[in-house]
Write a protein that holds these residues in place. Structure first.
Motif, PDB file in Angstrom:
ATOM      1  N   VAL A 124       0.830  -1.206   0.000  1.00 14.50           N
ATOM      2  CA  VAL A 124       0.000   0.000   0.000  1.00 14.50           C
ATOM      3  C   VAL A 124       0.864   1.256   0.000  1.00 14.50           C
ATOM      4  O   VAL A 124       0.535   2.246  -0.652  1.00 14.50           O
ATOM      5  CB  VAL A 124      -0.949  -0.017   1.228  1.00 14.50           C
ATOM      6  N   ASP A 125       1.998   1.227   0.692  1.00 10.92           N
ATOM      7  CA  ASP A 125       2.852   2.408   0.827  1.00 10.92           C
ATOM      8  C   ASP A 125       3.979   2.463  -0.201  1.00 10.92           C
ATOM      9  O   ASP A 125       5.020   3.062   0.064  1.00 10.92           O
ATOM     10  CB  ASP A 125       3.473   2.444   2.229  1.00 10.92           C
ATOM     11  N   LEU A 126       3.782   1.863  -1.358  1.00  9.05           N
ATOM     12  CA  LEU A 126       4.821   1.895  -2.388  1.00  9.05           C
ATOM     13  C   LEU A 126       5.047   3.310  -2.888  1.00  9.05           C
ATOM     14  O   LEU A 126       4.115   4.116  -2.922  1.00  9.05           O
ATOM     15  CB  LEU A 126       4.408   1.007  -3.571  1.00  9.05           C
ATOM     16  N   PRO A 127       6.265   3.634  -3.282  1.00 11.41           N
ATOM     17  CA  PRO A 127       6.514   4.952  -3.883  1.00 11.41           C
ATOM     18  C   PRO A 127       5.730   5.116  -5.186  1.00 11.41           C
ATOM     19  O   PRO A 127       5.284   4.137  -5.794  1.00 11.41           O
ATOM     20  CB  PRO A 127       8.018   4.942  -4.164  1.00 11.41           C
ATOM     21  N   GLU A 128       5.566   6.345  -5.603  1.00 11.51           N
ATOM     22  CA  GLU A 128       4.767   6.643  -6.802  1.00 11.51           C
ATOM     23  C   GLU A 128       5.351   6.026  -8.072  1.00 11.51           C
ATOM     24  O   GLU A 128       4.635   5.789  -9.029  1.00 11.51           O
ATOM     25  CB  GLU A 128       4.646   8.160  -6.983  1.00 11.51           C
ATOM     26  N   THR A 129       6.647   5.753  -8.088  1.00 17.84           N
ATOM     27  CA  THR A 129       7.285   5.226  -9.295  1.00 17.84           C
ATOM     28  C   THR A 129       7.011   3.739  -9.508  1.00 17.84           C
ATOM     29  O   THR A 129       7.259   3.215 -10.584  1.00 17.84           O
ATOM     30  CB  THR A 129       8.808   5.440  -9.225  1.00 17.84           C
ATOM     31  N   ILE A 130       6.517   3.056  -8.483  1.00 18.03           N
ATOM     32  CA  ILE A 130       6.274   1.613  -8.578  1.00 18.03           C
ATOM     33  C   ILE A 130       4.776   1.371  -8.708  1.00 18.03           C
ATOM     34  O   ILE A 130       3.993   1.899  -7.922  1.00 18.03           O
ATOM     35  CB  ILE A 130       6.830   0.884  -7.332  1.00 18.03           C
ATOM     36  N   PRO A 131       4.357   0.576  -9.702  1.00 15.07           N
ATOM     37  CA  PRO A 131       2.918   0.310  -9.864  1.00 15.07           C
ATOM     38  C   PRO A 131       2.355  -0.502  -8.690  1.00 15.07           C
ATOM     39  O   PRO A 131       2.766  -1.616  -8.433  1.00 15.07           O
ATOM     40  CB  PRO A 131       2.847  -0.471 -11.180  1.00 15.07           C
ATOM     41  N   ARG A 132       1.417   0.083  -7.995  1.00 16.85           N
ATOM     42  CA  ARG A 132       0.824  -0.526  -6.811  1.00 16.85           C
ATOM     43  C   ARG A 132      -0.132  -1.666  -7.170  1.00 16.85           C
ATOM     44  O   ARG A 132      -0.274  -2.624  -6.422  1.00 16.85           O
ATOM     45  CB  ARG A 132       0.099   0.557  -6.026  1.00 16.85           C
ATOM     46  N   ASP A 133      -0.801  -1.559  -8.312  1.00 15.23           N
ATOM     47  CA  ASP A 133      -1.817  -2.552  -8.692  1.00 15.23           C
ATOM     48  C   ASP A 133      -1.221  -3.951  -8.810  1.00 15.23           C
ATOM     49  O   ASP A 133      -1.821  -4.928  -8.365  1.00 15.23           O
ATOM     50  CB  ASP A 133      -2.474  -2.176 -10.020  1.00 15.23           C
ATOM     51  N   ARG A 134      -0.055  -4.056  -9.410  1.00 19.16           N
ATOM     52  CA  ARG A 134       0.578  -5.360  -9.612  1.00 19.16           C
ATOM     53  C   ARG A 134       0.904  -6.028  -8.281  1.00 19.16           C
ATOM     54  O   ARG A 134       0.638  -7.211  -8.070  1.00 19.16           O
ATOM     55  CB  ARG A 134       1.841  -5.181 -10.444  1.00 19.16           C
ATOM     56  N   ALA A 135       1.462  -5.259  -7.355  1.00 15.72           N
ATOM     57  CA  ALA A 135       1.833  -5.817  -6.052  1.00 15.72           C
ATOM     58  C   ALA A 135       0.603  -6.243  -5.266  1.00 15.72           C
ATOM     59  O   ALA A 135       0.568  -7.337  -4.692  1.00 15.72           O
ATOM     60  CB  ALA A 135       2.634  -4.792  -5.258  1.00 15.72           C
ATOM     61  N   LEU A 136      -0.419  -5.407  -5.240  1.00 14.27           N
ATOM     62  CA  LEU A 136      -1.626  -5.745  -4.486  1.00 14.27           C
ATOM     63  C   LEU A 136      -2.359  -6.940  -5.087  1.00 14.27           C
ATOM     64  O   LEU A 136      -2.843  -7.808  -4.360  1.00 14.27           O
ATOM     65  CB  LEU A 136      -2.563  -4.535  -4.415  1.00 14.27           C
ATOM     66  N   ALA A 137      -2.430  -7.000  -6.412  1.00 15.76           N
ATOM     67  CA  ALA A 137      -3.111  -8.128  -7.062  1.00 15.76           C
ATOM     68  C   ALA A 137      -2.370  -9.436  -6.803  1.00 15.76           C
ATOM     69  O   ALA A 137      -2.984 -10.467  -6.512  1.00 15.76           O
ATOM     70  CB  ALA A 137      -3.230  -7.876  -8.560  1.00 15.76           C
ATOM     71  N   THR A 138      -1.053  -9.405  -6.876  1.00 14.78           N
ATOM     72  CA  THR A 138      -0.272 -10.611  -6.626  1.00 14.78           C
ATOM     73  C   THR A 138      -0.388 -11.049  -5.177  1.00 14.78           C
ATOM     74  O   THR A 138      -0.589 -12.229  -4.883  1.00 14.78           O
ATOM     75  CB  THR A 138       1.212 -10.378  -6.978  1.00 14.78           C
ATOM     76  N   LEU A 139      -0.301 -10.111  -4.253  1.00 16.66           N
ATOM     77  CA  LEU A 139      -0.408 -10.454  -2.838  1.00 16.66           C
ATOM     78  C   LEU A 139      -1.801 -10.971  -2.500  1.00 16.66           C
ATOM     79  O   LEU A 139      -1.942 -11.935  -1.748  1.00 16.66           O
ATOM     80  CB  LEU A 139      -0.060  -9.245  -1.975  1.00 16.66           C
ATOM     81  N   ALA A 140      -2.828 -10.367  -3.067  1.00 12.85           N
ATOM     82  CA  ALA A 140      -4.193 -10.843  -2.813  1.00 12.85           C
ATOM     83  C   ALA A 140      -4.386 -12.260  -3.337  1.00 12.85           C
ATOM     84  O   ALA A 140      -5.024 -13.095  -2.686  1.00 12.85           O
ATOM     85  CB  ALA A 140      -5.206  -9.899  -3.463  1.00 12.85           C
ATOM     86  N   CYS A 141      -3.821 -12.559  -4.493  1.00  9.41           N
ATOM     87  CA  CYS A 141      -3.907 -13.910  -5.057  1.00  9.41           C
ATOM     88  C   CYS A 141      -3.207 -14.918  -4.144  1.00  9.41           C
ATOM     89  O   CYS A 141      -3.739 -16.006  -3.885  1.00  9.41           O
ATOM     90  CB  CYS A 141      -3.295 -13.923  -6.449  1.00  9.41           C
ATOM     91  N   VAL A 142      -2.051 -14.563  -3.642  1.00  4.75           N
ATOM     92  CA  VAL A 142      -1.295 -15.466  -2.773  1.00  4.75           C
ATOM     93  C   VAL A 142      -2.025 -15.665  -1.447  1.00  4.75           C
ATOM     94  O   VAL A 142      -2.089 -16.776  -0.924  1.00  4.75           O
ATOM     95  CB  VAL A 142       0.137 -14.924  -2.556  1.00  4.75           C
ATOM     96  N   VAL A 143      -2.596 -14.605  -0.896  1.00  2.29           N
ATOM     97  CA  VAL A 143      -3.322 -14.715   0.362  1.00  2.29           C
ATOM     98  C   VAL A 143      -4.556 -15.598   0.183  1.00  2.29           C
ATOM     99  O   VAL A 143      -4.868 -16.433   1.039  1.00  2.29           O
ATOM    100  CB  VAL A 143      -3.701 -13.320   0.903  1.00  2.29           C
ATOM    101  N   ARG A 144      -5.279 -15.447  -0.922  1.00  5.23           N
ATOM    102  CA  ARG A 144      -6.438 -16.315  -1.192  1.00  5.23           C
ATOM    103  C   ARG A 144      -6.009 -17.759  -1.292  1.00  5.23           C
ATOM    104  O   ARG A 144      -6.665 -18.662  -0.776  1.00  5.23           O
ATOM    105  CB  ARG A 144      -7.141 -15.886  -2.483  1.00  5.23           C
TER     106      ARG A 144
END
Length: 150
Positions: A124-144
């Motif tokens: 959630v606290d990624l810098p603006e230069t890093i796409p947040r959507d990719r990290a959140l989608a991957t983490l949500a998939c792994v958590v599920r």
């Protein structure tokens, strides 16, 4: 110091057997953890991730996942206090399959519950230069996936 160990990455992280890649990742992680500057570690891991993304092979991608996981894990199923310096460049520059493998292995090695919170806050606290959507989608998939296993 990192320039001296760069020539060994291909042979250690790209070994044909998974056990050799894991031992190589542990050896390199132990060496990298001796650096006292988080910015140097972050830059070094970022360079390794971007070079793997440019010429990706199956063994090196698996070795890179082992390397980032070994840098990120602490003791007793918790994340290392400096896990952010290893995970930020992985989220930003590593190929998607390597990121998925890193998060999956971290989930397997950590305890369920409060230990997942630092991963969510990192994404959630990624810098603006890093796409947040990719990290959140991957983490949500792994958590599920992990919730389905428990």
């Amino acid at each position: 110091w990192p320039s001296h160990c760069r020539r060994h990455y291909a042979s250690l992280l790209g070994a044909p057997t998974d056990d050799a890649r894991l031992l190589g990742a542990r050896a390199l992680a132990r060496l990298i953890r001796r650096a006292h500057d988080d910015n140097a570690v972050e830059a070094h891991v970022g360079n390794v991730c971007s070079s793997v993304a440019q010429r990706q092979t199956k063994h090196v991608a698996s070795g890179l996942a082992h390397f980032v996981v070994e840098l990120s894990l602490g003791i007793r199923g918790r994340l290392h206090t400096r896990a952010r310096s290893a995970l930020l460049p992985c989220v930003a520059k590593a190929p998607a399959d390597v990121l998925q493998e890193v998060l999956q292995r971290i989930m397997d090695a950590t305890r369920p519950g409060d230990d997942i919170e630092p991963l969510w806050s990192l994404c959630v606290d990624l810098p603006e230069t890093i796409p947040r959507d990719r990290a959140l989608a991957t983490l949500a998939c792994v958590v599920r996936w992990r919730r389905g296993r428990l």
